[in-house]
Enzyme design. Sequence first.
Site, mmCIF file in Angstrom:
data_model
loop_
_atom_site.group_PDB
_atom_site.id
_atom_site.type_symbol
_atom_site.label_atom_id
_atom_site.label_comp_id
_atom_site.label_asym_id
_atom_site.label_seq_id
_atom_site.Cartn_x
_atom_site.Cartn_y
_atom_site.Cartn_z
ATOM 1 N N ILE A 147 0.867 -1.330 0.109
ATOM 2 C CA ILE A 147 0.245 0.073 0.083
ATOM 3 C C ILE A 147 1.180 1.476 -0.133
ATOM 4 O O ILE A 147 1.641 1.814 1.012
ATOM 5 C CB ILE A 147 -1.071 0.384 0.970
ATOM 6 C CG1 ILE A 147 -1.579 -1.858 1.295
ATOM 7 C CG2 ILE A 147 -1.832 1.435 1.508
ATOM 8 C CD1 ILE A 147 -2.588 -1.251 2.817
ATOM 9 N N ASN A 154 -1.932 6.733 8.445
ATOM 10 C CA ASN A 154 -1.295 6.343 10.385
ATOM 11 C C ASN A 154 -1.186 7.600 10.875
ATOM 12 O O ASN A 154 -2.205 8.139 11.596
ATOM 13 C CB ASN A 154 -0.750 4.858 10.595
ATOM 14 C CG ASN A 154 -1.190 4.560 10.575
ATOM 15 O OD1 ASN A 154 -2.006 3.659 10.605
ATOM 16 N ND2 ASN A 154 -0.584 2.693 9.892
ATOM 17 N N ASP A 163 -5.718 0.821 10.321
ATOM 18 C CA ASP A 163 -6.482 -0.634 9.774
ATOM 19 C C ASP A 163 -7.519 -0.965 9.067
ATOM 20 O O ASP A 163 -7.947 -1.388 7.962
ATOM 21 C CB ASP A 163 -7.213 -1.412 11.199
ATOM 22 C CG ASP A 163 -6.271 -1.037 12.414
ATOM 23 O OD1 ASP A 163 -4.861 -1.609 12.179
ATOM 24 O OD2 ASP A 163 -6.137 -1.073 13.643
ATOM 25 N N GLU A 189 2.243 -3.144 6.026
ATOM 26 C CA GLU A 189 1.035 -3.042 4.228
ATOM 27 C C GLU A 189 1.396 -3.677 3.347
ATOM 28 O O GLU A 189 0.920 -3.208 2.215
ATOM 29 C CB GLU A 189 1.245 -1.564 4.422
ATOM 30 C CG GLU A 189 2.127 -0.739 3.756
ATOM 31 C CD GLU A 189 3.082 -0.868 4.915
ATOM 32 O OE1 GLU A 189 4.290 0.100 5.009
ATOM 33 O OE2 GLU A 189 3.424 -1.606 6.124
#
Length: 273
Positions: A147, A154, A163, A189
């Site tokens: 990702i 975050n 999440d 990720e």
Amino acid sequence: ILALYRNFYTDDTDRVSSKANETIQNILTELVDSIRQITGTNTDFESALGEALNSASRSPDSITEIAESLVRITRDTLSSQSQFQDTLQHASDEVHQLRADLAESQLLAMSDPLTGVLNRRAFSIKLEETLSRNNTDTQIALMVIDIDYFKKFNDTYGHSIGDRVLQAVAKILKDLAPDGAVVARYGGEEFVVLLRGTEREPTHQLAQDFQQTLGRLRLKQKQTGRTIDQITMSIGIAMTDVEDEPESFFDRADSALYQAKDAGRNCIIFAED
């Protein structure tokens, strides 16, 4: 040190396996005791029957007393056999429950708790199994997916949004991947998709479908209603149609992923054969 290891390093499978071993030992002990008991009762019954026959031959008048004695010992024998049947049924129920507990524990040990897809350990097992069963007539594709700029989600929106992004990506991969594909969260990720019996073009099309579906996704912050930035992914792909080792196969796909990142991200790069 041992207590710390058990608390923080071992997984549920170890604990369930330990419990299973203890339970099986108890079941076996109970069965052996029951077998000894019923064997002893049968021996007593045989002895009583022999004595009854001898008594009857010596004193026919005592037949009533002999019959009553045989009835008592027969009842005791039947009672022991009934108890043994109960013991066997109880043991069978416990074994079935142990199987269910172990199956559930193994499933949990192989799954990523956040996304529900397989974890890294499970993927490694699947990759090794797939390559070991493969032949030169069947191609295998391995996608390593990252990702893009995940740390930004975050830092900007909080870990709860991070999440949700991971869960959304996992769902897209599961929903679009064909039957039989292995989808796993490799770590952080990074995700992996393993495809057996596929060609280069369909694999490239699937990777594009992953990217386009993710690109249309719009998540909102619940507290503020703010729509987060577009999410993209970089994908490295390795194809194999020859005997290949798991580590080298993964390394080629992983290297292709880094090339996709260097090319500006949101790219699909195939590893050189």
